[in-house]
Scaffold this motif. Sequence first.
Motif, PDB file in Angstrom:
ATOM      1  N   ALA A  97      51.154  32.759  39.569  1.00  0.00           N
ATOM      2  CA  ALA A  97      50.030  32.093  40.239  1.00  0.00           C
ATOM      3  C   ALA A  97      50.010  32.442  41.726  1.00  0.00           C
ATOM      4  O   ALA A  97      48.936  32.611  42.323  1.00  0.00           O
ATOM      5  CB  ALA A  97      50.124  30.579  40.033  1.00  0.00           C
ATOM      6  N   HIS A  98      51.187  32.566  42.311  1.00  0.00           N
ATOM      7  CA  HIS A  98      51.287  32.928  43.732  1.00  0.00           C
ATOM      8  C   HIS A  98      50.665  34.318  43.959  1.00  0.00           C
ATOM      9  O   HIS A  98      49.848  34.505  44.864  1.00  0.00           O
ATOM     10  CB  HIS A  98      52.762  32.921  44.140  1.00  0.00           C
ATOM     11  N   LEU A  99      51.036  35.264  43.116  1.00  0.00           N
ATOM     12  CA  LEU A  99      50.486  36.623  43.256  1.00  0.00           C
ATOM     13  C   LEU A  99      48.971  36.620  43.045  1.00  0.00           C
ATOM     14  O   LEU A  99      48.223  37.279  43.776  1.00  0.00           O
ATOM     15  CB  LEU A  99      51.153  37.572  42.251  1.00  0.00           C
ATOM     16  N   ALA A 100      48.510  35.859  42.049  1.00  0.00           N
ATOM     17  CA  ALA A 100      47.074  35.827  41.749  1.00  0.00           C
ATOM     18  C   ALA A 100      46.295  35.170  42.879  1.00  0.00           C
ATOM     19  O   ALA A 100      45.186  35.603  43.222  1.00  0.00           O
ATOM     20  CB  ALA A 100      46.835  35.096  40.426  1.00  0.00           C
ATOM     21  N   ASP A 101      46.876  34.120  43.462  1.00  0.00           N
ATOM     22  CA  ASP A 101      46.201  33.440  44.577  1.00  0.00           C
ATOM     23  C   ASP A 101      46.092  34.379  45.779  1.00  0.00           C
ATOM     24  O   ASP A 101      45.043  34.455  46.431  1.00  0.00           O
ATOM     25  CB  ASP A 101      46.986  32.174  44.950  1.00  0.00           C
ATOM     26  N   GLU A 102      47.152  35.104  46.062  1.00  0.00           N
ATOM     27  CA  GLU A 102      47.086  36.068  47.170  1.00  0.00           C
ATOM     28  C   GLU A 102      46.055  37.161  46.878  1.00  0.00           C
ATOM     29  O   GLU A 102      45.337  37.605  47.776  1.00  0.00           O
ATOM     30  CB  GLU A 102      48.449  36.723  47.379  1.00  0.00           C
ATOM     31  N   LEU A 103      45.997  37.585  45.622  1.00  0.00           N
ATOM     32  CA  LEU A 103      45.006  38.602  45.247  1.00  0.00           C
ATOM     33  C   LEU A 103      43.590  38.074  45.473  1.00  0.00           C
ATOM     34  O   LEU A 103      42.728  38.764  46.039  1.00  0.00           O
ATOM     35  CB  LEU A 103      45.196  39.013  43.774  1.00  0.00           C
ATOM     36  N   LEU A 104      43.360  36.831  45.030  1.00  0.00           N
ATOM     37  CA  LEU A 104      42.025  36.228  45.172  1.00  0.00           C
ATOM     38  C   LEU A 104      41.591  36.187  46.636  1.00  0.00           C
ATOM     39  O   LEU A 104      40.478  36.585  46.991  1.00  0.00           O
ATOM     40  CB  LEU A 104      42.053  34.812  44.598  1.00  0.00           C
ATOM     41  N   ARG A 105      42.505  35.735  47.496  1.00  0.00           N
ATOM     42  CA  ARG A 105      42.168  35.656  48.931  1.00  0.00           C
ATOM     43  C   ARG A 105      41.920  37.055  49.492  1.00  0.00           C
ATOM     44  O   ARG A 105      41.012  37.265  50.297  1.00  0.00           O
ATOM     45  CB  ARG A 105      43.304  35.003  49.712  1.00  0.00           C
ATOM     46  N   ALA A 106      42.764  38.014  49.077  1.00  0.00           N
ATOM     47  CA  ALA A 106      42.620  39.383  49.595  1.00  0.00           C
ATOM     48  C   ALA A 106      41.283  39.977  49.139  1.00  0.00           C
ATOM     49  O   ALA A 106      40.601  40.666  49.910  1.00  0.00           O
ATOM     50  CB  ALA A 106      43.780  40.253  49.116  1.00  0.00           C
ATOM     51  N   MET A 107      40.896  39.685  47.884  1.00  0.00           N
ATOM     52  CA  MET A 107      39.607  40.188  47.398  1.00  0.00           C
ATOM     53  C   MET A 107      38.469  39.626  48.240  1.00  0.00           C
ATOM     54  O   MET A 107      37.578  40.369  48.688  1.00  0.00           O
ATOM     55  CB  MET A 107      39.417  39.818  45.910  1.00  0.00           C
ATOM     56  N   ALA A 108      38.491  38.307  48.461  1.00  0.00           N
ATOM     57  CA  ALA A 108      37.419  37.674  49.249  1.00  0.00           C
ATOM     58  C   ALA A 108      37.365  38.274  50.645  1.00  0.00           C
ATOM     59  O   ALA A 108      36.291  38.603  51.163  1.00  0.00           O
ATOM     60  CB  ALA A 108      37.648  36.167  49.312  1.00  0.00           C
ATOM     61  N   LEU A 109      38.526  38.446  51.247  1.00  0.00           N
ATOM     62  CA  LEU A 109      38.571  38.936  52.624  1.00  0.00           C
ATOM     63  C   LEU A 109      38.285  40.429  52.715  1.00  0.00           C
ATOM     64  O   LEU A 109      38.076  40.960  53.803  1.00  0.00           O
ATOM     65  CB  LEU A 109      39.923  38.577  53.262  1.00  0.00           C
ATOM     66  N   CYS A 110      38.283  41.108  51.577  1.00  0.00           N
ATOM     67  CA  CYS A 110      37.873  42.526  51.551  1.00  0.00           C
ATOM     68  C   CYS A 110      36.445  42.674  51.045  1.00  0.00           C
ATOM     69  O   CYS A 110      35.947  43.795  50.864  1.00  0.00           O
ATOM     70  CB  CYS A 110      38.821  43.344  50.677  1.00  0.00           C
ATOM     71  N   GLY A 111      35.799  41.538  50.742  1.00  0.00           N
ATOM     72  CA  GLY A 111      34.403  41.599  50.323  1.00  0.00           C
ATOM     73  C   GLY A 111      34.200  42.129  48.906  1.00  0.00           C
ATOM     74  O   GLY A 111      33.197  42.771  48.615  1.00  0.00           O
ATOM     75  N   ARG A 112      35.128  41.800  48.019  1.00  0.00           N
ATOM     76  CA  ARG A 112      35.026  42.249  46.632  1.00  0.00           C
ATOM     77  C   ARG A 112      35.239  41.049  45.706  1.00  0.00           C
ATOM     78  O   ARG A 112      36.337  40.515  45.635  1.00  0.00           O
ATOM     79  CB  ARG A 112      36.101  43.315  46.331  1.00  0.00           C
ATOM     80  N   ASP A 113      34.196  40.638  44.980  1.00  0.00           N
ATOM     81  CA  ASP A 113      34.308  39.391  44.215  1.00  0.00           C
ATOM     82  C   ASP A 113      34.776  39.587  42.774  1.00  0.00           C
ATOM     83  O   ASP A 113      34.994  38.630  42.049  1.00  0.00           O
ATOM     84  CB  ASP A 113      32.988  38.613  44.246  1.00  0.00           C
ATOM     85  N   ALA A 114      34.935  40.838  42.334  1.00  0.00           N
ATOM     86  CA  ALA A 114      35.403  41.087  40.970  1.00  0.00           C
ATOM     87  C   ALA A 114      36.366  42.269  40.980  1.00  0.00           C
ATOM     88  O   ALA A 114      36.239  43.180  41.804  1.00  0.00           O
ATOM     89  CB  ALA A 114      34.216  41.391  40.042  1.00  0.00           C
ATOM     90  N   VAL A 115      37.298  42.222  40.057  1.00  0.00           N
ATOM     91  CA  VAL A 115      38.336  43.254  40.002  1.00  0.00           C
ATOM     92  C   VAL A 115      37.720  44.641  39.821  1.00  0.00           C
ATOM     93  O   VAL A 115      38.177  45.618  40.419  1.00  0.00           O
ATOM     94  CB  VAL A 115      39.322  42.915  38.854  1.00  0.00           C
ATOM     95  N   ASP A 116      36.658  44.724  39.024  1.00  0.00           N
ATOM     96  CA  ASP A 116      36.097  46.059  38.783  1.00  0.00           C
ATOM     97  C   ASP A 116      35.266  46.573  39.968  1.00  0.00           C
ATOM     98  O   ASP A 116      34.727  47.674  39.920  1.00  0.00           O
ATOM     99  CB  ASP A 116      35.317  46.123  37.456  1.00  0.00           C
TER     100      ASP A 116
END
Length: 352
Positions: free
Chosen positions: A322-341
Motif C-alpha cells: 500500500a505504501h508503494l501504491a500510495d507513492e505511485l498515486l501521488r507521483a502520477m498526479a504530480l506528473c499529470g498522468r491519471d492512469a497507468v496506461d
Amino acid sequence: MFPPTLAALEAAAEAVASREAWDYIAHGAGDEVTMRTNVEAWQRYRLRPRVLRDMANVSTATTVQVAPVAAPILVAPTAMHRFVDAEGEPATARAAARFGTVYAVSMAATTSLEDVAAAAPRGTRWAQMYMLRDRGRTRALAERARDSGCTAIVASVDGAAVPRRSRLKGGALVPPDWFRFPNLAAPGDETSDIMALVSDYDTAVTFEDLPRFTEWSGLPVVVKGVMRGDDALQCVEAGAAAIAVSNHGGRTLDGVAATAEVLPEVVEAVDGKAEVYVDGGIRSGVDVLRAVCLGARAVMVGRPVLWGLAVDGEDGVVSTLAHLADELLRAMALCGRDAVDRLGPDVLLTPR
Ligand SMILES: Cc1cc2nc3c(=O)[nH]c(=O)nc-3n(C[C@H](O)[C@H](O)[C@H](O)COP(=O)(O)O)c2cc1C
C-alpha cells in the motif's frame, strides 16, 4: 506504527530478523555491486512532470495477464518466507490478495502450492519454477500449479550456475533443519538441504524447453531473468506470454547491468508482443512510475515484501504494498498522468 519509508522498514526488519535470515535476505552475489546499482539506476531517471491536467481522479489499477491488479506492483517470488514469519507464505498470500495483486510463489517456498492456495483462494497466484533435470518432477509441479489454481508459470532462467554468496557463512545457505520444501523437493523428500535441492536445476536448459511449461500446465509462461533484448525476443518467439527483466536482485552474478539500464532495450525488442515486467531495486512508488514510463507493464518487488513480512506479518506486507501504491498515486498526479496506461517515456529525462 508502520515505518514511514522503505529505508526505515528495512532497518526495522533487520532489527527483528535473525542474523541468518537477514544475511540470506539482504545479501547479493560477489561484492554486491549489481545489487546496489539496481537501486541507484532507477534514481538516475529524473522526472519531467506535466501540470494543469485535471488530476481529480487518479487510478493505479491495471491488469497483468488479464488479471486485474490494484497497482502495477507484483510480489516477486522469494524463497523461505518462514525465515522471517512463523506462518510464512500463507501470510504473504493473504496480504497480496487483500491488497489486490499477484503473488508469485517460489519453487523454494516452505509451504506447498496447495496450502498457499488454501490460505488465499481468491488471490491471483503464479508459480515460479526452474527446470529440473528430472523432467517428470518439473512436469508434476507444473500440473500441481494448474490444479491449485495458479494462473501462470514463472519460469526462472538464471540458474545456469550456483552463485557465490560471499556474505553467507561458508558461502552457502544453511536453513534451519526443520524447513521443508514441498514444491522443490521430490514427494516424500523431507530434506532441509536447499543447496542439494538447487543442484537439481537443469543447467542445460535452452529456449526449446520453454514451451514444455505450457504443454504441461496449459498456463501462460512468464520468463524471469532476461537481461537482453535479443534473448527477450527469442523467448517470445518460443511462446513466452511475458518477460520479467531481472538479475535476481543482484544475487546471481555480480557485475551484471542494473535492470533499469536494460529495461528499455527489452521493451523495444519485445515491441508489444508480450507484457514486460521488471524487478530489482524498486524502493519507492516513484521507482514504479519510472519502470512503467520505460514500458514495464508492472514491477515485481522482492526484498521489501520480506521486510514487511518480518516486521508485521501479513499486515506488514499489505502496508508495504500500500505504501508503494500510495507513492505511485501521488507521483502520477504530480506528473499529470491519471492512469497507468498514460505513463510513457516523455515523463522521464534520459540519464546522461
Ligand atoms: C530472499 C530472496 C529469495 C529469492 N528467491 C527467489 C526464488 O526462489 N526464485 C526466483 O526466481 N527468484 C528469487 N529471488 C529473486 C526475486 O524474485 C527478485 O528477482 C529480486 O528479489 C528483485 O530484487 P529486489 O529484492 O531488489 O526487489 C529471491 C530474492 C530474495 C531477496
